[in-house]
Motif scaffolding. Structure first.
Motif, PDB file in Angstrom:
ATOM      1  N   PHE A   1     -13.542   4.966  30.272  1.00  0.00           N
ATOM      2  CA  PHE A   1     -14.263   6.084  30.885  1.00  0.00           C
ATOM      3  C   PHE A   1     -14.677   5.739  32.320  1.00  0.00           C
ATOM      4  N   GLN A   2     -15.225   4.537  32.478  1.00  0.00           N
ATOM      5  CA  GLN A   2     -15.704   4.171  33.813  1.00  0.00           C
ATOM      6  C   GLN A   2     -14.565   3.968  34.800  1.00  0.00           C
ATOM      7  N   THR A   3     -13.401   3.591  34.281  1.00  0.00           N
ATOM      8  CA  THR A   3     -12.256   3.394  35.168  1.00  0.00           C
ATOM      9  C   THR A   3     -11.634   4.733  35.565  1.00  0.00           C
ATOM     10  N   PHE A   4     -11.432   5.617  34.578  1.00  0.00           N
ATOM     11  CA  PHE A   4     -10.618   6.808  34.830  1.00  0.00           C
ATOM     12  C   PHE A   4     -11.405   8.114  34.953  1.00  0.00           C
ATOM     13  N   CYS A   5     -12.588   8.185  34.416  1.00  0.00           N
ATOM     14  CA  CYS A   5     -13.282   9.476  34.383  1.00  0.00           C
ATOM     15  C   CYS A   5     -14.422   9.557  35.391  1.00  0.00           C
ATOM     16  N   THR A   6     -15.111   8.437  35.620  1.00  0.00           N
ATOM     17  CA  THR A   6     -16.280   8.492  36.507  1.00  0.00           C
ATOM     18  C   THR A   6     -15.965   8.912  37.946  1.00  0.00           C
ATOM     19  N   PRO A   7     -14.770   8.644  38.494  1.00  0.00           N
ATOM     20  CA  PRO A   7     -14.548   9.069  39.885  1.00  0.00           C
ATOM     21  C   PRO A   7     -14.888  10.545  40.084  1.00  0.00           C
ATOM     22  N   CYS A   8     -14.616  11.371  39.091  1.00  0.00           N
ATOM     23  CA  CYS A   8     -14.926  12.798  39.223  1.00  0.00           C
ATOM     24  C   CYS A   8     -16.151  13.194  38.392  1.00  0.00           C
ATOM     25  N   HIS A   9     -16.201  12.722  37.160  1.00  0.00           N
ATOM     26  CA  HIS A   9     -17.267  13.207  36.264  1.00  0.00           C
ATOM     27  C   HIS A   9     -18.562  12.405  36.371  1.00  0.00           C
ATOM     28  N   GLY A  10     -18.576  11.307  37.089  1.00  0.00           N
ATOM     29  CA  GLY A  10     -19.806  10.523  37.248  1.00  0.00           C
ATOM     30  C   GLY A  10     -19.994   9.506  36.138  1.00  0.00           C
TER      31      GLY A  10
END
Ligand code: HEC
Length: 201
Positions: free
Chosen positions: A114-123
Protein backbone atom coordinates in the motif's frame (compact mmCIF):
# COMPACT_ATOMS: atom_id res chain seq x y z
CA UNK A 1 59.06 -49.55 18.87
CA UNK A 2 57.04 -52.74 18.40
CA UNK A 3 55.96 -53.98 14.96
CA UNK A 4 52.25 -53.29 15.42
CA UNK A 5 53.04 -49.67 16.21
CA UNK A 6 55.39 -49.33 13.18
CA UNK A 7 52.73 -50.85 10.94
CA UNK A 8 50.16 -48.44 12.30
CA UNK A 9 52.50 -45.52 11.58
CA UNK A 10 53.03 -46.67 7.99
CA UNK A 11 49.31 -46.97 7.38
CA UNK A 12 48.70 -43.49 8.78
CA UNK A 13 51.42 -42.11 6.52
CA UNK A 14 49.90 -43.82 3.51
CA UNK A 15 46.45 -42.52 4.36
CA UNK A 16 47.83 -38.98 4.61
CA UNK A 17 49.53 -39.26 1.21
CA UNK A 18 46.30 -40.50 -0.40
CA UNK A 19 44.28 -37.78 1.32
CA UNK A 20 46.76 -35.09 0.26
CA UNK A 21 46.74 -36.31 -3.33
CA UNK A 22 42.96 -36.33 -3.47
CA UNK A 23 42.82 -32.84 -2.01
CA UNK A 24 45.29 -31.59 -4.60
CA UNK A 25 43.32 -33.14 -7.43
CA UNK A 26 40.20 -31.52 -6.02
CA UNK A 27 41.83 -28.11 -6.38
CA UNK A 28 41.88 -28.14 -10.16
CA UNK A 29 40.02 -25.14 -11.45
CA UNK A 30 38.37 -26.32 -14.61
CA UNK A 31 34.94 -26.22 -16.10
CA UNK A 32 35.08 -29.98 -16.63
CA UNK A 33 34.10 -32.22 -13.74
CA UNK A 34 36.81 -34.27 -12.06
CA UNK A 35 37.30 -38.02 -12.53
CA UNK A 36 34.06 -39.74 -13.46
CA UNK A 37 33.54 -42.65 -11.13
CA UNK A 38 30.30 -43.75 -12.77
CA UNK A 39 30.56 -42.73 -16.44
CA UNK A 40 27.17 -44.25 -17.29
CA UNK A 41 25.63 -41.64 -14.97
CA UNK A 42 27.30 -38.85 -16.88
CA UNK A 43 24.15 -36.72 -16.99
CA UNK A 44 24.97 -36.03 -13.36
CA UNK A 45 28.43 -34.75 -14.27
CA UNK A 46 27.54 -32.82 -17.37
CA UNK A 47 24.47 -30.71 -16.66
CA UNK A 48 22.09 -30.34 -19.57
CA UNK A 49 20.90 -26.98 -18.23
CA UNK A 50 21.12 -24.45 -21.04
CA UNK A 51 22.31 -20.87 -20.94
CA UNK A 52 19.51 -18.45 -21.75
CA UNK A 53 19.39 -16.99 -25.25
CA UNK A 54 21.54 -19.68 -26.78
CA UNK A 55 20.89 -22.15 -29.54
CA UNK A 56 19.28 -25.36 -28.38
CA UNK A 57 20.01 -28.82 -29.67
CA UNK A 58 16.91 -30.22 -27.96
CA UNK A 59 14.00 -28.16 -29.22
CA UNK A 60 12.79 -28.19 -32.82
CA UNK A 61 12.88 -24.41 -33.14
CA UNK A 62 16.50 -24.44 -31.83
CA UNK A 63 15.85 -21.91 -29.06
CA UNK A 64 16.51 -22.42 -25.36
CA UNK A 65 13.83 -19.86 -24.42
CA UNK A 66 10.55 -21.65 -25.01
CA UNK A 67 7.10 -20.10 -24.96
CA UNK A 68 4.96 -21.89 -22.32
CA UNK A 69 2.42 -24.26 -23.90
CA UNK A 70 -0.93 -22.63 -24.68
CA UNK A 71 -3.25 -22.51 -21.69
CA UNK A 72 -0.42 -22.72 -19.12
CA UNK A 73 -1.13 -20.79 -15.93
CA UNK A 74 1.68 -19.80 -13.53
CA UNK A 75 1.31 -21.12 -9.97
CA UNK A 76 -0.65 -18.85 -7.66
CA UNK A 77 -2.10 -16.92 -10.59
CA UNK A 78 -5.84 -16.70 -11.18
CA UNK A 79 -6.78 -15.63 -14.71
CA UNK A 80 -9.24 -12.74 -14.59
CA UNK A 81 -12.05 -12.70 -17.13
CA UNK A 82 -13.84 -9.54 -16.13
CA UNK A 83 -14.57 -6.60 -18.36
CA UNK A 84 -12.87 -3.33 -17.42
CA UNK A 85 -16.13 -1.48 -16.74
CA UNK A 86 -18.81 -1.01 -14.07
CA UNK A 87 -20.43 -4.36 -14.90
CA UNK A 88 -17.08 -6.18 -14.63
CA UNK A 89 -16.30 -4.50 -11.30
CA UNK A 90 -19.68 -5.43 -9.86
CA UNK A 91 -19.30 -9.01 -11.04
CA UNK A 92 -15.79 -9.22 -9.53
CA UNK A 93 -17.25 -7.94 -6.27
CA UNK A 94 -19.75 -10.78 -6.30
CA UNK A 95 -17.48 -13.57 -7.48
CA UNK A 96 -14.03 -12.98 -6.02
CA UNK A 97 -13.17 -13.82 -2.43
CA UNK A 98 -10.00 -12.52 -0.80
CA UNK A 99 -7.82 -15.66 -0.45
CA UNK A 100 -5.60 -13.91 2.12
CA UNK A 101 -6.53 -13.78 5.80
CA UNK A 102 -5.48 -10.91 8.09
CA UNK A 103 -2.44 -11.98 10.13
CA UNK A 104 0.48 -9.84 11.36
CA UNK A 105 2.49 -11.09 8.34
CA UNK A 106 -0.11 -10.48 5.62
CA UNK A 107 -0.98 -7.07 7.08
CA UNK A 108 2.71 -6.11 7.28
CA UNK A 109 3.16 -7.09 3.63
CA UNK A 110 -0.06 -5.30 2.69
CA UNK A 111 1.24 -2.15 4.35
CA UNK A 112 4.46 -2.28 2.33
CA UNK A 113 2.48 -2.74 -0.90
CA UNK A 114 0.00 0.00 0.00
CA UNK A 115 2.71 2.45 0.96
CA UNK A 116 4.68 1.72 -2.19
CA UNK A 117 1.88 1.80 -4.76
CA UNK A 118 -1.16 3.54 -3.29
CA UNK A 119 0.07 6.35 -1.06
CA UNK A 120 1.45 8.52 -3.91
CA UNK A 121 -2.17 9.37 -4.75
CA UNK A 122 -4.33 8.15 -1.87
CA UNK A 123 -2.04 9.26 0.99
CA UNK A 124 -0.38 7.29 3.80
CA UNK A 125 -3.68 6.40 5.51
CA UNK A 126 -5.78 6.60 2.34
CA UNK A 127 -7.20 10.06 3.06
CA UNK A 128 -6.80 11.07 -0.59
CA UNK A 129 -3.96 13.47 0.17
CA UNK A 130 -0.92 11.88 -1.47
CA UNK A 131 1.74 14.05 -3.12
CA UNK A 132 0.35 13.36 -6.61
CA UNK A 133 -3.14 14.40 -5.55
CA UNK A 134 -1.77 17.58 -4.02
CA UNK A 135 -0.43 18.41 -7.48
CA UNK A 136 -3.76 18.17 -9.19
CA UNK A 137 -4.86 14.58 -9.68
CA UNK A 138 -8.21 14.02 -7.97
CA UNK A 139 -7.47 12.53 -4.54
CA UNK A 140 -9.94 9.87 -3.62
CA UNK A 141 -10.21 9.07 0.09
CA UNK A 142 -10.38 5.29 0.49
CA UNK A 143 -9.07 4.65 4.01
CA UNK A 144 -12.02 5.97 6.05
CA UNK A 145 -14.99 4.02 7.42
CA UNK A 146 -17.39 6.38 5.63
CA UNK A 147 -15.66 6.22 2.24
CA UNK A 148 -17.27 4.29 -0.62
CA UNK A 149 -14.29 1.93 -0.66
CA UNK A 150 -15.28 0.72 2.82
CA UNK A 151 -18.71 -0.31 1.55
CA UNK A 152 -17.56 -2.24 -1.52
CA UNK A 153 -16.58 -5.91 -1.32
CA UNK A 154 -12.92 -6.99 -1.57
CA UNK A 155 -13.39 -8.32 -5.13
CA UNK A 156 -14.65 -4.92 -6.25
CA UNK A 157 -11.51 -3.21 -4.90
CA UNK A 158 -9.36 -5.98 -6.41
CA UNK A 159 -10.92 -5.18 -9.78
CA UNK A 160 -10.09 -1.47 -9.39
CA UNK A 161 -6.45 -2.26 -8.55
CA UNK A 162 -6.19 -4.89 -11.31
CA UNK A 163 -7.93 -3.04 -14.15
CA UNK A 164 -7.68 0.58 -13.02
CA UNK A 165 -10.63 2.97 -13.05
CA UNK A 166 -10.91 6.42 -14.62
CA UNK A 167 -7.51 8.08 -14.31
CA UNK A 168 -6.27 5.49 -11.83
CA UNK A 169 -4.04 3.11 -13.80
CA UNK A 170 -4.05 -0.70 -13.60
CA UNK A 171 -1.51 -2.17 -11.19
CA UNK A 172 -1.81 -5.69 -12.62
CA UNK A 173 1.69 -5.69 -14.09
CA UNK A 174 3.35 -4.18 -11.02
CA UNK A 175 1.69 -5.89 -8.06
CA UNK A 176 1.24 -9.67 -8.06
CA UNK A 177 -2.24 -10.90 -7.22
CA UNK A 178 -1.32 -12.16 -3.76
CA UNK A 179 0.07 -8.73 -2.85
CA UNK A 180 -2.98 -6.91 -4.26
CA UNK A 181 -5.17 -8.92 -1.88
CA UNK A 182 -2.84 -8.17 1.03
CA UNK A 183 -2.95 -4.44 0.24
CA UNK A 184 -6.74 -4.70 0.41
CA UNK A 185 -6.49 -6.38 3.85
CA UNK A 186 -4.34 -3.48 4.99
CA UNK A 187 -6.81 -0.99 3.51
CA UNK A 188 -9.57 -2.71 5.53
CA UNK A 189 -7.49 -2.25 8.66
CA UNK A 190 -7.07 1.45 7.84
CA UNK A 191 -10.81 1.78 7.32
CA UNK A 192 -11.40 0.38 10.80
CA UNK A 193 -8.71 2.30 12.64
CA UNK A 194 -7.47 5.43 10.88
CA UNK A 195 -9.09 8.77 11.59
CA UNK A 196 -10.37 9.87 8.19
CA UNK A 197 -12.41 12.65 6.69
CA UNK A 198 -15.95 11.27 6.27
CA UNK A 199 -16.49 12.68 2.79
CA UNK A 200 -16.24 10.90 -0.54
CA UNK A 201 -16.18 13.13 -3.62
C1 HEC B 1 -1.68 7.52 -9.80
C2 HEC B 1 -2.56 7.79 -8.70
C3 HEC B 1 -3.20 6.60 -8.02
C4 HEC B 1 -2.57 5.52 -7.45
C5 HEC B 1 -1.09 5.30 -7.33
C6 HEC B 1 -3.61 4.68 -6.93
N1 HEC B 1 -4.83 5.23 -7.18
FE1 HEC B 1 -6.62 4.49 -6.59
N2 HEC B 1 -7.55 6.03 -7.49
C7 HEC B 1 -6.94 7.10 -8.14
C8 HEC B 1 -7.94 7.95 -8.74
C9 HEC B 1 -7.66 9.22 -9.53
C10 HEC B 1 -9.19 7.37 -8.45
C11 HEC B 1 -10.54 7.81 -8.93
C12 HEC B 1 -10.76 7.08 -10.26
C13 HEC B 1 -12.01 7.49 -11.00
O1 HEC B 1 -12.15 8.68 -11.24
O2 HEC B 1 -12.79 6.61 -11.36
C14 HEC B 1 -8.90 6.18 -7.65
C15 HEC B 1 -9.87 5.36 -7.13
C16 HEC B 1 -9.63 4.32 -6.27
C17 HEC B 1 -10.65 3.58 -5.57
C18 HEC B 1 -12.15 3.89 -5.64
C19 HEC B 1 -12.44 5.04 -4.70
C20 HEC B 1 -13.86 5.57 -4.76
O3 HEC B 1 -14.37 6.00 -3.72
O4 HEC B 1 -14.47 5.56 -5.84
C21 HEC B 1 -10.02 2.63 -4.83
C22 HEC B 1 -10.65 1.60 -3.91
C23 HEC B 1 -8.60 2.75 -5.09
N3 HEC B 1 -8.41 3.81 -5.96
C24 HEC B 1 -7.63 1.94 -4.54
C25 HEC B 1 -6.28 2.07 -4.80
C26 HEC B 1 -5.29 1.17 -4.29
C27 HEC B 1 -5.56 0.01 -3.35
C28 HEC B 1 -4.10 1.58 -4.79
C29 HEC B 1 -2.76 0.94 -4.61
C30 HEC B 1 -2.65 -0.41 -5.11
C31 HEC B 1 -4.35 2.75 -5.62
N4 HEC B 1 -5.69 3.00 -5.62
C32 HEC B 1 -3.37 3.48 -6.29
C33 HEC B 1 -5.59 7.30 -8.25
C34 HEC B 1 -4.61 6.41 -7.84
Amino acid sequence: MNTAFAMHNKLTGLALVVLGASMLSGCRVERQPNYEWLPWLNHMFFSSAAETNTASTIFKNKLTNQVPPAGTIPRGFTPLHFTADDAGRTLAGEQLVNPEKPTPETLARGKVVFQTFCTPCHGTVGAGDGPVSKRGMPGFPIGGAANNAAKWPDGYLFHIVSYGRGVMPSYASQIKQEDRWKAILYLRQLQQTAAQPATTP
